[in-house]
Design an enzyme around this catalytic site. Structure first.
Site, short mmCIF file in Angstrom:
data_model
loop_
_atom_site.label_atom_id
_atom_site.label_comp_id
_atom_site.label_asym_id
_atom_site.label_seq_id
_atom_site.Cartn_x
_atom_site.Cartn_y
_atom_site.Cartn_z
CG ASN A 117 -3.55 -2.48 7.09
OD1 ASN A 117 -3.35 -2.20 5.90
ND2 ASN A 117 -4.67 -3.03 7.50
CE LYS A 132 -3.79 -2.31 2.49
NZ LYS A 132 -4.74 -2.19 3.61
NE ARG A 145 -6.21 -12.60 5.49
CZ ARG A 145 -6.89 -11.45 5.42
NH1 ARG A 145 -6.72 -10.60 4.41
NH2 ARG A 145 -7.75 -11.13 6.34
CE1 TYR A 179 -9.24 -3.45 0.69
CE2 TYR A 179 -8.72 -1.25 -0.11
CZ TYR A 179 -8.33 -2.43 0.50
OH TYR A 179 -7.02 -2.58 0.93
CG PHE A 186 -14.29 3.23 7.71
CD1 PHE A 186 -15.13 2.81 8.74
CD2 PHE A 186 -13.80 2.28 6.83
CE1 PHE A 186 -15.47 1.47 8.89
CE2 PHE A 186 -14.13 0.94 6.97
CZ PHE A 186 -14.98 0.53 8.01
CB THR A 222 -7.53 -5.56 9.89
OG1 THR A 222 -7.99 -6.73 9.21
CG2 THR A 222 -7.79 -4.33 9.05
CG HIS A 251 -5.15 -6.60 -0.30
ND1 HIS A 251 -6.35 -6.75 0.36
CD2 HIS A 251 -5.16 -7.50 -1.32
CE1 HIS A 251 -7.06 -7.71 -0.26
NE2 HIS A 251 -6.34 -8.18 -1.28
CD GLU A 255 -8.47 -9.91 -3.45
OE1 GLU A 255 -7.34 -10.25 -3.04
OE2 GLU A 255 -9.31 -9.33 -2.73
NE ARG A 303 -2.27 -5.68 7.45
CZ ARG A 303 -3.44 -6.18 7.05
NH1 ARG A 303 -4.09 -7.06 7.79
NH2 ARG A 303 -3.96 -5.79 5.89
N1 UDP Z 1 -9.89 -0.55 6.94
C1 UDP Z 1 -9.97 0.61 7.68
N2 UDP Z 1 -10.84 0.68 8.75
C2 UDP Z 1 -11.62 -0.38 9.10
C3 UDP Z 1 -11.55 -1.55 8.33
C4 UDP Z 1 -10.68 -1.61 7.27
O1 UDP Z 1 -9.26 1.57 7.39
O2 UDP Z 1 -12.38 -0.27 10.09
C5 UDP Z 1 -8.98 -0.63 5.79
C6 UDP Z 1 -7.64 -1.30 6.16
O3 UDP Z 1 -6.61 -0.68 5.38
C7 UDP Z 1 -7.86 -2.72 5.70
C8 UDP Z 1 -8.72 -2.50 4.46
O4 UDP Z 1 -9.55 -1.41 4.76
O5 UDP Z 1 -6.63 -3.38 5.43
C9 UDP Z 1 -9.55 -3.72 4.06
O6 UDP Z 1 -10.30 -4.16 5.16
P1 UDP Z 1 -10.40 -5.71 5.49
O7 UDP Z 1 -11.43 -5.86 6.57
O8 UDP Z 1 -10.60 -6.48 4.24
O9 UDP Z 1 -8.98 -6.03 6.17
P2 UDP Z 1 -7.71 -6.86 5.67
O10 UDP Z 1 -8.22 -8.03 4.86
O11 UDP Z 1 -6.86 -5.92 4.85
O12 UDP Z 1 -7.00 -7.28 6.93
MG MG Z 2 -9.54 -7.99 3.28
#
Ligand code: UDP
Ligand code: MG
Length: 154
Positions: free
Chosen positions: A112, A9, A85, A49, A57, A91, A115, A126, A102
């Protein structure tokens, strides 16, 4: 072998962590089969997303993901989706386990660093969304027999 999508990112690009993160995945034994820098268009982000579109947000996430180009990578390996993962961490980066990307390198939920696809089904969709077929490569990994047992290769 599974293939999965990783995006480094804008915070990884800006904080000069691209090499560190790629190095962690390489040293784990994962195989890089596609890589490019991309400025992500809004419509691609809205699909990527889509589980967050509509949340209050989301506009900030979209704008964050467009602050610089990102590095898109496709990694291959046994159970690559779940393995990455686990390496990535949860996250909310400040709660991510020590040793994870992370957990070691970030403090934020939004910023973070990385992705990674969250299931095999998502990974297939994807990888197709971010890479054209001729941007993905098949080549011999001469270390494969030192990374996997015969039953794990495939
Ligand atoms: N995100 C955020 N606030 C939230 C949830 C998600 O800013 O409350 C952002 C964060 O950068 C995250 C991305 O949106 O990595 C995608 O969310 P997801 O729940 O898919 O998390 P990930 O799979 O990246 O852990
Ligand atoms: Mg995700």
């Amino acid at each position: 072998m599974e293939r999965t999508l990783v995006l480094l990112k804008p915070d990884a690009v800006q904080r000069d962590l691209v090499g560190d993160i790629i190095s962690r995945l390489e040293r784990k034994g994962l195989k890089l089969v596609g890589i490019k820098m991309m400025q992500l268009p809004a419509d691609l982000l809205d699909v990527h997303y889509r589980h967050l579109v509509g949340r209050s947000f989301y506009p900030e996430i979209r704008s964050f993901m467009q602050r610089t180009p990102v590095i898109a990578c496709c990694w291959q390996g046994a159970d690559a989706v779940n393995t990455i993962r686990l390496l990535c961490g949860v996250t909310k980066a400040r709660e991510a386990a020590p040793g994870t990307i992370r957990g070691e390198l970030a403090m934020s939920v939004q910023a973070n660093l990385i992705h990674c696809s969250d299931s095999l089904e998502t990974a297939q969709a994807e990888v197709e969304r971010f890479f054209k077929p001729d941007e993905l490569f098949e080549y011999e990994d001469i270390l494969e027999t030192f990374i996997y047992s015969s039953g794990e290769q495939g």
